[in-house]
Write an enzyme that holds these catalytic residues in place. Structure first.
Site, mmCIF file in Angstrom:
data_model
loop_
_atom_site.group_PDB
_atom_site.id
_atom_site.type_symbol
_atom_site.label_atom_id
_atom_site.label_comp_id
_atom_site.label_asym_id
_atom_site.label_seq_id
_atom_site.Cartn_x
_atom_site.Cartn_y
_atom_site.Cartn_z
ATOM 1 N N HIS A 171 10.212 -7.013 3.861
ATOM 2 C CA HIS A 171 8.903 -6.880 3.213
ATOM 3 C C HIS A 171 9.003 -7.193 1.725
ATOM 4 O O HIS A 171 8.181 -7.940 1.182
ATOM 5 C CB HIS A 171 8.398 -5.446 3.428
ATOM 6 C CG HIS A 171 7.126 -5.118 2.717
ATOM 7 N ND1 HIS A 171 5.906 -5.042 3.349
ATOM 8 C CD2 HIS A 171 6.881 -4.820 1.405
ATOM 9 C CE1 HIS A 171 4.969 -4.733 2.471
ATOM 10 N NE2 HIS A 171 5.529 -4.577 1.280
ATOM 11 N N GLU A 172 10.018 -6.643 1.065
ATOM 12 C CA GLU A 172 10.187 -6.878 -0.370
ATOM 13 C C GLU A 172 10.574 -8.330 -0.651
ATOM 14 O O GLU A 172 10.171 -8.903 -1.664
ATOM 15 C CB GLU A 172 11.232 -5.924 -0.950
ATOM 16 C CG GLU A 172 10.852 -4.447 -0.847
ATOM 17 C CD GLU A 172 9.471 -4.157 -1.427
ATOM 18 O OE1 GLU A 172 9.084 -4.794 -2.429
ATOM 19 O OE2 GLU A 172 8.762 -3.308 -0.855
ATOM 20 N N HIS A 175 7.573 -10.448 -1.024
ATOM 21 C CA HIS A 175 7.004 -10.391 -2.373
ATOM 22 C C HIS A 175 7.805 -11.270 -3.340
ATOM 23 O O HIS A 175 7.238 -11.909 -4.235
ATOM 24 C CB HIS A 175 6.992 -8.950 -2.883
ATOM 25 C CG HIS A 175 5.988 -8.068 -2.209
ATOM 26 N ND1 HIS A 175 4.678 -8.453 -2.001
ATOM 27 C CD2 HIS A 175 6.089 -6.813 -1.694
ATOM 28 C CE1 HIS A 175 4.019 -7.485 -1.396
ATOM 29 N NE2 HIS A 175 4.846 -6.467 -1.196
ATOM 30 N N GLU A 256 -0.054 -6.409 0.778
ATOM 31 C CA GLU A 256 0.812 -5.564 1.600
ATOM 32 C C GLU A 256 0.699 -5.945 3.073
ATOM 33 O O GLU A 256 1.710 -5.962 3.790
ATOM 34 C CB GLU A 256 0.459 -4.088 1.390
ATOM 35 C CG GLU A 256 0.700 -3.581 -0.024
ATOM 36 C CD GLU A 256 2.109 -3.876 -0.518
ATOM 37 O OE1 GLU A 256 3.068 -3.646 0.246
ATOM 38 O OE2 GLU A 256 2.249 -4.356 -1.645
#
Length: 634
Positions: A171-172, A175, A256
């Site tokens: 997930h990070e 980003h 998100e």
């Protein structure tokens, strides 16, 4: 339909424009809120004697004062953030983790982050552990791929299993890859100026209150003035803080969902990130961050860092439902699962050990381009298998800033010409310490037994470690690299790839981030693009005819009637200049160029080792992380 890397970049660029527009509107609103009571006070004291020009003067004074305060607050915060993601992590109480730590929990974090970096074609980010934070949370921070940092809370490390941790890290990485980090840091900088108003107002109000309580009549008027100014500024600042929270929520919530979806795509394990979200929902500490800096950074975290009126993240149950739904859709189109054994096959089909074979068949050009910034579970499995094939001593050395220099030197030493290698070692003996030269020689046999497809992933690990190299060693290190490359009076494509990639990464971590926006169009960079594609065409073919055919196929992606440049005009120095000019293309135009590059090197259905390495370096320097090219699946 899921967005590709370039669509994500374009969205981030549009979000930046929206952010500026919202910010300007917020500043105008604050000016009006502060100007109105001041104007009323002056009017009440002077009555109708106040002309329209007087009100305008008050408005101008208030506007200039507010803009100056907000501008200075934003400027100081932005300057403080220039150190990159590491500075943010340290401000939140993060401790930098190193490879080879004795704590198995910390080593697991480092391994997962490193595997994801290799799988996605990104430099390995710095990894920080927030020891004092018991909530389950994480964040990514930085201005670019090269200065990124990932922070993991102690609660996240202790409460999640490996699959769940991998889901959070994926997930990070979404980003990191998709340009969200730079927007996050810009958001912190500009909002700092708005919230500074409330701080100044609070101070002035307290000063006025203390003066009024002192019962000194002479200071009564001054005290009232301080309280009035302070109260108005505090009110305006509080409303500014409300606007800041709204901006954080507006920018963060949709991203998100996209990052959750990307994490599932990267890992093919919805139960990983889904399990992490479920544990947050049922965990007593939740995802709360206790550090005081969490207020300004809350939009950067994996989950809600603060319980506030305006949530920066979507509800956890909604995120979980979307993950499950996306997984059900993915099952219908599930690609063949790649086992750990098949993933151990190297880049572009090169074997995991032994000598590197010749050109092999590769996936279609469009398939490769789609994977830019979008690694799959196969890439993650490949990265894990690749790390297991690296000799333990070599891997350990690559994770240390001191010995990583020796690994780089060993990679650059000529493996075929013993005379050139002896000359290089002699140059190294004169310039480097005895210990580094000794370590370099001990790695020669290990690197000689590695397949060439292991070289660039090993370089990525070294790049991460060399960020911590002291400045006094950095200068000599760069000079030694140049000497080794120039020892035989020529530079190979591999030498250029290694040197250019490494120096680019070190420069990005030691110099302020390049803030030039991506506004260039391909039509304005015709000569640079033509030279790049000509270089790629010549790199993979020994005859001009074959190079011209590859170049012609590449032209279909950019729709320009160019002719290939002769190889005599395709120097590596010219390539450096061309890439610097192409870096700031608009995302859609950069996508066309990268598609042309991939089409050029895959025109004959095969890709050579030189082509694969050159393409990887070109995409890196253009800011487009290309995962390892896995062989086609039968």
């Amino acid at each position: 339909m899921a967005m590709n890397f370039f669509e994500h970049q374009d969205r981030a660029r549009r979000n930046t424009t929206k952010l500026v527009a919202i910010y300007v509107a917020a500043v105008i609103g604050l000016i009006l809120i502060i100007w109105f009571p001041f104007s009323l006070v002056v009017h009440s004291r002077s009555g109708p004697l106040v002309s329209a020009g007087g009100h305008v003067q008050i408005f101008l004074v208030v506007s200039m004062s507010v803009c100056m305060v907000i501008g200075l607050g934003s400027l100081f915060k932005t300057l403080a953030l220039r150190a990159g993601g590491g500075a943010i992590a340290e401000s939140l109480g993060g401790r930098l983790l190193q490879f080879g730590v004795s704590d198995p929990l910390e080593q697991r974090i480092v391994n997962v982050v490193e595997e994801m970096a290799i799988a996605s074609g990104c430099p390995v980010p710095a990894v920080y552990l927030l020891d004092e934070e018991e909530g389950i949370n994480a964040f990514a921070a930085g201005f670019s791929l090269d200065d990124a940092a990932i922070g993991i809370t102690r609660g996240c490390a202790e409460q999640l299993n490996r699959d769940e941790l991998q889901g959070v890290v994926a997930h990070e990485f979404s980003h990191i890859i998709n340009g969200d980090m730079k927007l996050n840091l810009r958001l912190i900088g500009i909002l700092a100026g708005i919230t500074l108003l409330s701080t100044m107002g609070y101070i002035l109000f307290r000063v006025g209150g203390r003066a009024s309580r002192s019962r000194q009549k002479e200071g009564g008027s001054a005290a009232a003035g301080f309280m009035l100014v302070g109260g108005v500024l505090y009110l305006g600042g509080c409303l500014g803080g409300l606007a800041a929270a709204l901006i954080q929520a507006a920018i963060s919530r949709q991203r998100e969902f996209l990052a959750d979806s990307s994490a599932v795509q990267f890992t093919r394990l919805p139960e990983g990130i889904g399990g992490a979200l479920k544990k947050i929902g049922g965990y007593a500490k939740g995802s709360v961050i206790d550090n005081p800096h969490a207020t300004e950074t809350r939009h950067m975290f994996f989950s809600l860092a603060l319980n506030a009126a305006f949530a920066t993240h979507p509800p956890i149950d909604e995120r979980i439902r979307r993950i499950d739904a996306s997984w059900e859709e993915e099952i219908k189109h599930q690609v063949q699962t790649v086992s750990m054994e098949s993933a151990a096959v190297g880049v572009s089909g090169f074997s995991a050990g032994g000598a590197s074979p010749g050109p092999v068949e590769v996936p279609a050009a469009s398939h490769i381009t789609q994977h830019i910034g979008q690694p799959t579970a196969a890439h993650v499995a490949y990265a894990r298998a690749l790390r297991s094939h690296l000799p333990p001593g070599l891997l350990e050395a690559a994770h240390d800033a001191y010995s990583a220099r020796a690994v780089i030197y060993a990679l650059l030493l000529d493996k075929k010409d013993g005379g050139v290698q002896s000359q290089q070692l002699a140059l190294l003996d004169e310039a480097e310490s005895v210990d580094i030269c000794r370590i370099t020689r001990t790695f020669l046999s290990d690197i000689g037994e590695l397949a060439r497809n292991h070289y660039l992933p090993l370089l990525e690990i070294c790049k991460s470690s060399l960020r911590g190299l002291p400045t006094q060693y950095d200068v000599s290190f760069r000079a030694n690299i140049h000497s080794l490359v120039a020892a035989d009076k020529r530079i190979t494509l591999f030498e250029w790839t290694l040197q250019r990639s490494l120096i680019h990464h070190l420069d990005a971590n030691r110099k302020p981030a390049d803030k030039k926006p991506d506004r260039d169009k391909l039509a304005s960079r015709v000569q640079s693009a033509r030279l790049l594609l000509s270089m790629l065409a010549h790199a993979g073919h020994s005859t001009r005819g074959d190079a011209e055919r590859s170049f012609t196929i590449a032209m279909k992606s950019v729709s320009f009637p160019w002719e290939i440049l002769p190889s005599s005009q395709c120097s590596l120095k010219a390539l450096d200049d061309a890439l610097a000019k192409l870096l700031h293309l608009l995302p859609r135009h950069k996508e066309k160029l990268v598609e042309a590059c991939v089409a050029c090197v895959t025109a004959d259905g095969k890709i050579s080792l030189n082509e694969a390495e050159l393409l990887r370096a070109v995409t890196e320097l253009l800011g487009c992380p290309l995962p390892p090219m896995l062989p086609t699946q039968g």
